[in-house]
Design a protein around this motif. Structure first.
Motif, PDB file in Angstrom:
ATOM      1  N   TYR A   1     -83.842  22.914 -34.236  1.00 24.06           N
ATOM      2  CA  TYR A   1     -84.168  24.478 -33.985  1.00 24.06           C
ATOM      3  C   TYR A   1     -83.757  24.783 -32.565  1.00 24.06           C
ATOM      4  N   LEU A   2     -82.985  25.632 -32.473  1.00 25.37           N
ATOM      5  CA  LEU A   2     -82.426  26.352 -31.252  1.00 25.37           C
ATOM      6  C   LEU A   2     -83.170  27.533 -30.716  1.00 25.37           C
ATOM      7  N   ARG A   3     -83.290  27.470 -29.448  1.00 25.19           N
ATOM      8  CA  ARG A   3     -83.650  28.448 -28.588  1.00 25.19           C
ATOM      9  C   ARG A   3     -82.401  29.727 -28.552  1.00 25.19           C
ATOM     10  N   PRO A   4     -82.738  30.967 -28.399  1.00 24.61           N
ATOM     11  CA  PRO A   4     -82.015  32.007 -28.333  1.00 24.61           C
ATOM     12  C   PRO A   4     -80.676  31.560 -27.746  1.00 24.61           C
ATOM     13  N   ASN A   5     -80.799  31.354 -26.440  1.00 23.74           N
ATOM     14  CA  ASN A   5     -79.483  30.909 -25.842  1.00 23.74           C
ATOM     15  C   ASN A   5     -78.648  29.644 -26.354  1.00 23.74           C
ATOM     16  N   GLU A   6     -79.335  28.711 -26.968  1.00 23.78           N
ATOM     17  CA  GLU A   6     -78.635  27.552 -27.514  1.00 23.78           C
ATOM     18  C   GLU A   6     -78.038  28.103 -28.749  1.00 23.78           C
ATOM     19  N   ALA A   7     -78.562  28.977 -29.731  1.00 21.00           N
ATOM     20  CA  ALA A   7     -77.945  29.515 -30.944  1.00 21.00           C
ATOM     21  C   ALA A   7     -76.803  30.136 -30.349  1.00 21.00           C
ATOM     22  N   LEU A   8     -76.952  31.125 -29.362  1.00 22.48           N
ATOM     23  CA  LEU A   8     -75.627  31.838 -28.980  1.00 22.48           C
ATOM     24  C   LEU A   8     -74.561  31.133 -28.341  1.00 22.48           C
ATOM     25  N   GLN A   9     -74.783  29.897 -27.610  1.00 20.52           N
ATOM     26  CA  GLN A   9     -73.639  29.017 -27.237  1.00 20.52           C
ATOM     27  C   GLN A   9     -72.902  28.506 -28.356  1.00 20.52           C
ATOM     28  N   GLN A  10     -73.807  27.799 -29.351  1.00 21.53           N
ATOM     29  CA  GLN A  10     -73.122  27.383 -30.582  1.00 21.53           C
ATOM     30  C   GLN A  10     -72.227  28.446 -31.204  1.00 21.53           C
ATOM     31  N   HIS A  11     -72.813  29.432 -31.461  1.00 23.75           N
ATOM     32  CA  HIS A  11     -72.223  30.514 -32.132  1.00 23.75           C
ATOM     33  C   HIS A  11     -70.623  30.938 -31.433  1.00 23.75           C
ATOM     34  N   GLU A  12     -70.750  30.977 -30.081  1.00 19.61           N
ATOM     35  CA  GLU A  12     -69.580  31.664 -29.321  1.00 19.61           C
ATOM     36  C   GLU A  12     -68.492  30.459 -29.338  1.00 19.61           C
ATOM     37  N   THR A  13     -69.125  29.223 -29.132  1.00 23.30           N
ATOM     38  CA  THR A  13     -68.197  28.084 -29.045  1.00 23.30           C
ATOM     39  C   THR A  13     -67.137  28.026 -30.457  1.00 23.30           C
ATOM     40  N   LEU A  14     -67.985  28.172 -31.536  1.00 27.62           N
ATOM     41  CA  LEU A  14     -67.310  27.979 -32.953  1.00 27.62           C
ATOM     42  C   LEU A  14     -66.485  29.328 -33.138  1.00 27.62           C
ATOM     43  N   GLU A  15     -67.044  30.316 -32.754  1.00 24.59           N
ATOM     44  CA  GLU A  15     -66.192  31.677 -33.329  1.00 24.59           C
ATOM     45  C   GLU A  15     -64.987  31.805 -32.098  1.00 24.59           C
ATOM     46  N   GLY A  16     -64.847  30.908 -31.122  1.00 24.56           N
ATOM     47  CA  GLY A  16     -63.725  30.909 -30.192  1.00 24.56           C
ATOM     48  C   GLY A  16     -63.466  32.561 -29.555  1.00 24.56           C
ATOM     49  N   SER A  17     -64.389  32.940 -29.541  1.00 25.84           N
ATOM     50  CA  SER A  17     -64.342  34.308 -28.815  1.00 25.84           C
ATOM     51  C   SER A  17     -65.395  34.860 -27.924  1.00 25.84           C
TER      52      SER A  17
END
Length: 526
Positions: free
Chosen positions: A91-107
């Protein structure tokens, strides 16, 4: 993506230099599978089986003697439930979900700098090429004095505080006061926040006249595209062989792995398949004749190569497309799908297992969590022991369970586990020494001359030894002898990165990398 590798999201080996690019609100993230299709999870209380949990939370919120946050109670319940599943559901808190998304999107939306906190001062140690900071005139070596008029130099400041000061919407401006080459700039630099693109390729160059070396940091949204661009350029320079470095690559998007693997095969080759209790078998084939379908290939792996990395390595090994060099991989054969909540939090839930073309499931044992109540009964199906043997077309034996075993094993350097080296790394003494003492003037030589001819002078190494002693580290002559080559290489690589960019770091490290050396020998048939 393994929890242990979440912190390893940018360049391996930057030695504490933190990439700050700002944060970007984005779409749902999936750790190993981009097949979403089910993007919302019902809140607790809607499904009958969860009504008791929701009722209890409601009773506490409405009747408890002290004020209690409902959100906090729900998250505690969710955490406890998820802890009973496999180690990769989370389970990811909002900031954790954002960090994972941003890292893999590369943007990202930010200014595109890398910094190191040197004596309570932010020092720029890297710039994203053509990023907002570079376009505004910032340089490597600049020290940040103030942001939007608020002094940040000379006092402790956390990453969270920095993010609050620097992050913001694309198109908004930030003013940064700079100290450069011993002098404060007269006026602050105005940097316009913008979209910053970060490649998932750490390095791509010819390691010899006919051998390309490409290191992939993670499997993100544009990894296959970045790889294709890099390899095409290297083929134009004469590359006929390839060393693909997936060490320290903890995974990423499932479809990024299959897209990359497609480059090594003719069309319609089975690369991987997935299957789960609620997920029917799905086969994934190479989509077209690959960009590197015939050249000699070596793939480097280690104990931190996981999931998407193992999909690529497993396909190449099963189909005998190339050789696997290094150490046994992590052993993660579970596929996660993300289910999003309205507040930005998310559940990364394991929905299937993946299997290599020969049918291997390389998932390692869950023994660390063997008391979890929800999967203990199914434990035998969650991984296959290394004694389960599979046979390739030519008769070579490969194994299921516990990761991918390399064809050419190269043991880890035991000196890296030495007490002295670990203390040096933990205290960030190499970074601090390099940035405070070796970066005073811009070198007059080229990167090519640096790579061929620069080795840390004896007197400079002696000064470093005195420096770590001044910082409270005592050492014996034997300890110095055991760690000298690693420390020298680290200093040379970090200095090369500071002056010539991140690729120079890996070029320097590869001069003495035993795994790379073994891969080159294997490709040459030695």
């Amino acid at each position: 993506m393994r929890r242990e590798t979440k912190k390893n999201l940018f360049v391996a080996g930057t030695y504490g230099a933190v990439l700050f690019l700002g944060l970007l609100l984005g779409k749902n993230f999936t750790d190993e599978n981009s097949r979403t299709g089910r993007n919302n999870l019902f809140p607790l209380g809607i499904i009958d089986n969860s009504s008791k949990v929701q009722r209890m939370i409601d009773l506490i919120a409405e009747n408890y003697v002290d004020s209690v946050g409902v959100d906090a109670l729900q998250e505690l319940a969710i955490d406890e439930i998820v802890d009973q599943l496999d180690p990769h559901s989370e389970y990811l808190r909002p900031n954790e979900a954002l960090q994972q998304h941003e890292t893999l999107e590369g943007s990202f939306e930010g200014i595109g700098i890398e910094y190191y906190i040197l004596n309570d001062t932010l020092m720029t140690v890297g710039l994203i090429p053509d990023g907002p900071a570079q376009r505004a005139g910032m340089r490597v070596g600049d020290k940040l004095l103030a942001i939007n008029g608020d002094t940040i130099a000379g006092k402790p400041i956390s990453e969270k505080m920095l993010e609050k000061k620097i992050r913001g919407r694309r198109g908004t401006a930030i003013e940064i006061a700079i100290h450069r080459n011993g002098t404060d700039l007269g006026l602050p630099l105005k940097v316009m926040r913008d979209r910053v693109e970060v490649s998932s390729i750490d390095a791509a160059y010819l390691i010899d006249s006919v051998t390309a070396y490409i290191k992939i940091r993670r499997f993100g949204a544009r990894t296959a595209e970045d790889f294709e661009r890099s390899l095409s350029n290297l083929k134009k320079q004469g590359a006929q062989r390839l060393v693909l470095d997936l060490r320290e690559n903890g995974g990423g998007y499932f479809n990024a792995a299959t897209a990359l693997a497609s480059h090594f095969f003719d069309s319609k080759q089975l690369i991987v398949y997935t299957e789960g209790a609620h997920e029917p078998r799905v086969d994934y084939y190479s989509s077209a004749d690959g960009l590197f379908g015939n050249g000699e290939l070596a793939v480097l792996i280690d104990e931190n190569s996981a999931s998407a990395s193992e999909i690529v390595a497993g396909a190449i090994q099963d189909l005998e497309r190339g050789i696997i060099v290094g150490r046994k991989s992590y052993g993660k054969a579970l596929v996660q799908e993300q289910f999003g909540f309205g507040d930005g939090s998310a559940l990364n839930l394991t929905v299937a297992r993946y299997y290599t073309p020969l049918g291997r499931c390389i998932q390692k044992s869950y023994k660390a969590n063997s008391d979890s109540i929800l999967y203990t009964a199914h434990l035998p199906a969650l991984g296959q022991p290394d004694t389960v043997t599979y046979t390739t077309t030519s008769g070579k034996h490969v194994y299921g369970g516990g990761g991918i075993s390399p064809d050419v094993f190269v043991p880890a350097d035991s000196n890296r586990a030495s007490t002295l080296y670990r203390k040096i790394r933990k205290a960030s003494l190499i970074e601090t020494y390099v940035y405070s003492r070796l970066t005073k003037s811009v070198p007059t030589y080229s990167v090519e001359n640096y790579l061929k001819g620069y080795f840390l002078p004896e007197e400079e190494y002696g000064r470093f030894l005195q420096y770590i002693r001044d910082n409270g580290l005592e050492y014996s002559a034997d300890e110095v002898d055991a760690t000298q080559s690693m420390v020298r290489s680290d200093i040379e690589a970090l200095l090369g990165r500071y002056y010539f960019g991140s690729e120079a770091f890996f070029k320097v490290k590869n001069r003495s990398d035993k795994v790379v050396a073994q891969a080159l020998l294997a490709l040459q048939g030695e």
